[in-house]
Scaffold this motif. Sequence first.
Motif, PDB file in Angstrom:
ATOM      1  N   PHE A   1       0.900  -1.279   0.045  1.00 26.44           N
ATOM      2  CA  PHE A   1      -0.102   0.090   0.005  1.00 26.44           C
ATOM      3  C   PHE A   1       1.026   1.243   0.065  1.00 26.44           C
ATOM      4  N   THR A   2       0.671   2.264  -0.890  1.00 28.34           N
ATOM      5  CA  THR A   2       1.285   3.439  -0.905  1.00 28.34           C
ATOM      6  C   THR A   2       0.346   4.750  -0.781  1.00 28.34           C
ATOM      7  N   ALA A   3       0.460   5.703  -0.441  1.00 24.32           N
ATOM      8  CA  ALA A   3      -0.228   6.811  -0.595  1.00 24.32           C
ATOM      9  C   ALA A   3       0.827   8.052  -0.498  1.00 24.32           C
ATOM     10  N   GLU A   4       0.235   9.005  -1.489  1.00 22.94           N
ATOM     11  CA  GLU A   4       1.048  10.106  -1.476  1.00 22.94           C
ATOM     12  C   GLU A   4       0.403  11.527  -0.912  1.00 22.94           C
ATOM     13  N   PHE A   5       0.980  12.376  -0.121  1.00 17.26           N
ATOM     14  CA  PHE A   5       0.275  13.434   0.362  1.00 17.26           C
ATOM     15  C   PHE A   5       1.224  14.590   0.071  1.00 17.26           C
ATOM     16  N   ASP A   6       0.583  15.868   0.473  1.00 21.06           N
ATOM     17  CA  ASP A   6       1.327  17.278   0.309  1.00 21.06           C
ATOM     18  C   ASP A   6       2.474  17.377   1.512  1.00 21.06           C
ATOM     19  N   SER A   7       1.782  17.073   2.784  1.00 27.58           N
ATOM     20  CA  SER A   7       2.891  17.103   3.834  1.00 27.58           C
ATOM     21  C   SER A   7       2.611  16.553   5.217  1.00 27.58           C
ATOM     22  N   ILE A   8       3.321  15.514   5.173  1.00 27.33           N
ATOM     23  CA  ILE A   8       3.001  14.581   6.389  1.00 27.33           C
ATOM     24  C   ILE A   8       4.295  14.751   7.362  1.00 27.33           C
ATOM     25  N   SER A   9       4.180  14.931   8.704  1.00 22.05           N
ATOM     26  CA  SER A   9       5.385  15.022   9.499  1.00 22.05           C
ATOM     27  C   SER A   9       5.698  13.662   9.939  1.00 22.05           C
ATOM     28  N   ASN A  10       4.728  12.834  10.619  1.00 22.01           N
ATOM     29  CA  ASN A  10       5.390  11.422  11.022  1.00 22.01           C
ATOM     30  C   ASN A  10       4.033  10.585  10.892  1.00 22.01           C
ATOM     31  N   VAL A  11       3.995   9.211  11.211  1.00 20.58           N
ATOM     32  CA  VAL A  11       3.010   8.111  11.409  1.00 20.58           C
ATOM     33  C   VAL A  11       3.078   8.283  12.815  1.00 20.58           C
ATOM     34  N   ALA A  12       1.782   8.823  13.551  1.00 23.96           N
ATOM     35  CA  ALA A  12       1.371   8.849  14.680  1.00 23.96           C
ATOM     36  C   ALA A  12       1.015   7.578  15.105  1.00 23.96           C
ATOM     37  N   GLU A  13       0.322   6.857  14.451  1.00 19.11           N
ATOM     38  CA  GLU A  13      -0.161   5.336  15.079  1.00 19.11           C
ATOM     39  C   GLU A  13      -0.180   4.470  13.817  1.00 19.11           C
ATOM     40  N   SER A  14      -0.369   3.146  13.820  1.00 14.69           N
ATOM     41  CA  SER A  14      -0.840   2.279  13.110  1.00 14.69           C
ATOM     42  C   SER A  14      -0.879   1.033  13.600  1.00 14.69           C
ATOM     43  N   VAL A  15      -2.477   0.455  13.243  1.00 14.17           N
ATOM     44  CA  VAL A  15      -2.623  -0.744  13.699  1.00 14.17           C
ATOM     45  C   VAL A  15      -3.415  -1.369  12.678  1.00 14.17           C
ATOM     46  N   VAL A  16      -3.443  -2.881  12.870  1.00 16.41           N
ATOM     47  CA  VAL A  16      -3.994  -3.867  11.924  1.00 16.41           C
ATOM     48  C   VAL A  16      -4.660  -4.906  12.680  1.00 16.41           C
ATOM     49  N   MET A  17      -5.572  -5.367  12.209  1.00 18.57           N
ATOM     50  CA  MET A  17      -6.504  -6.437  12.698  1.00 18.57           C
ATOM     51  C   MET A  17      -6.302  -7.682  11.504  1.00 18.57           C
ATOM     52  N   ASP A  18      -5.842  -8.574  11.862  1.00 20.11           N
ATOM     53  CA  ASP A  18      -6.040  -9.769  10.858  1.00 20.11           C
ATOM     54  C   ASP A  18      -5.856 -10.900  11.703  1.00 20.11           C
ATOM     55  N   CYS A  19      -6.286 -12.067  11.150  1.00 15.64           N
ATOM     56  CA  CYS A  19      -6.292 -13.596  11.944  1.00 15.64           C
ATOM     57  C   CYS A  19      -6.211 -14.634  10.930  1.00 15.64           C
ATOM     58  N   ASP A  20      -5.413 -15.493  11.192  1.00 16.95           N
ATOM     59  CA  ASP A  20      -5.246 -16.853  10.325  1.00 16.95           C
ATOM     60  C   ASP A  20      -6.607 -17.550  10.446  1.00 16.95           C
ATOM     61  N   ASP A  21      -7.060 -17.596  11.310  1.00 17.18           N
ATOM     62  CA  ASP A  21      -8.494 -18.273  11.431  1.00 17.18           C
ATOM     63  C   ASP A  21      -9.648 -17.582  11.127  1.00 17.18           C
ATOM     64  N   HIS A  22     -10.092 -17.230   9.971  1.00 17.09           N
ATOM     65  CA  HIS A  22     -11.116 -16.261   9.612  1.00 17.09           C
ATOM     66  C   HIS A  22     -12.324 -16.256  10.568  1.00 17.09           C
ATOM     67  N   GLU A  23     -12.656 -17.317  10.939  1.00 16.09           N
ATOM     68  CA  GLU A  23     -13.949 -17.670  11.860  1.00 16.09           C
ATOM     69  C   GLU A  23     -13.701 -17.367  13.151  1.00 16.09           C
ATOM     70  N   LYS A  24     -12.524 -17.335  13.793  1.00 13.11           N
ATOM     71  CA  LYS A  24     -12.286 -17.387  15.202  1.00 13.11           C
ATOM     72  C   LYS A  24     -12.899 -16.107  15.737  1.00 13.11           C
ATOM     73  N   THR A  25     -13.686 -16.388  17.004  1.00 17.25           N
ATOM     74  CA  THR A  25     -14.429 -15.316  17.543  1.00 17.25           C
ATOM     75  C   THR A  25     -13.654 -15.015  18.849  1.00 17.25           C
ATOM     76  N   ASN A  26     -13.920 -13.948  19.473  1.00 21.16           N
ATOM     77  CA  ASN A  26     -13.451 -13.583  20.892  1.00 21.16           C
ATOM     78  C   ASN A  26     -14.350 -14.233  21.913  1.00 21.16           C
ATOM     79  N   ALA A  27     -13.755 -14.587  23.001  1.00 18.82           N
ATOM     80  CA  ALA A  27     -14.495 -15.279  23.952  1.00 18.82           C
ATOM     81  C   ALA A  27     -13.953 -14.700  25.268  1.00 18.82           C
ATOM     82  N   PRO A  28     -14.826 -14.951  26.619  1.00 18.60           N
ATOM     83  CA  PRO A  28     -14.306 -14.223  27.728  1.00 18.60           C
ATOM     84  C   PRO A  28     -12.724 -14.836  28.137  1.00 18.60           C
TER      85      PRO A  28
END
Length: 167
Positions: free
Chosen positions: A105-132
């Motif tokens: 992924f690439t994106a161009e902008f006029d003026s960026i000073s820094n990456v403040a935060e970057s997070v991703v959600m992925d999971c090998d098991d596409h059907e896994k759900t969260n539980a207690p």
Amino acid sequence: SIQEALITGSLFSCFHRYADWIDIACIAQSVNVIAPIRTEPDGTSWKQSIFFPFQLTSQNGRGMSLKIEELNNADKSIYGSAVLNEDDGVLTLFITNRSNEECKFTAEFDSISNVAESVVMDCDDHEKTNAPGDETVKPRPFAVALNGNTVEATLPGFSWSMIKLSL
């Protein structure tokens, strides 16, 4: 599941893209059933995968929705939105990779000073759900490079990401 998180994240990007048409959007069930938070009668609670795109978009998707010029996305596997918060000097990107393959992924902008935060959600098991006691389908930090005013990242296959940039 990660599938539900991707659908939720894509829906919020759709809201951003059509912000000139959409006046208000609500979530019908906020607890239990098909909700972002689940509970048990004993008071135990946990966050479902859809909680995280909802939370991060709610916190960081405020401001002016920007029109995105997409290049090299013929198969439409990448879907996202960009929101500019001029008061805070922040541009936030919300990106869904609907392909099972990772992509550059690439994106161009006029003026960026820094990456403040970057997070991703992925999971090998596409059907896994969260539980207690097992909230494993959740965001994690991931690497985003800033080369001049170009943002570069490798998006995992079947993932939802948020990249927050300081102007």
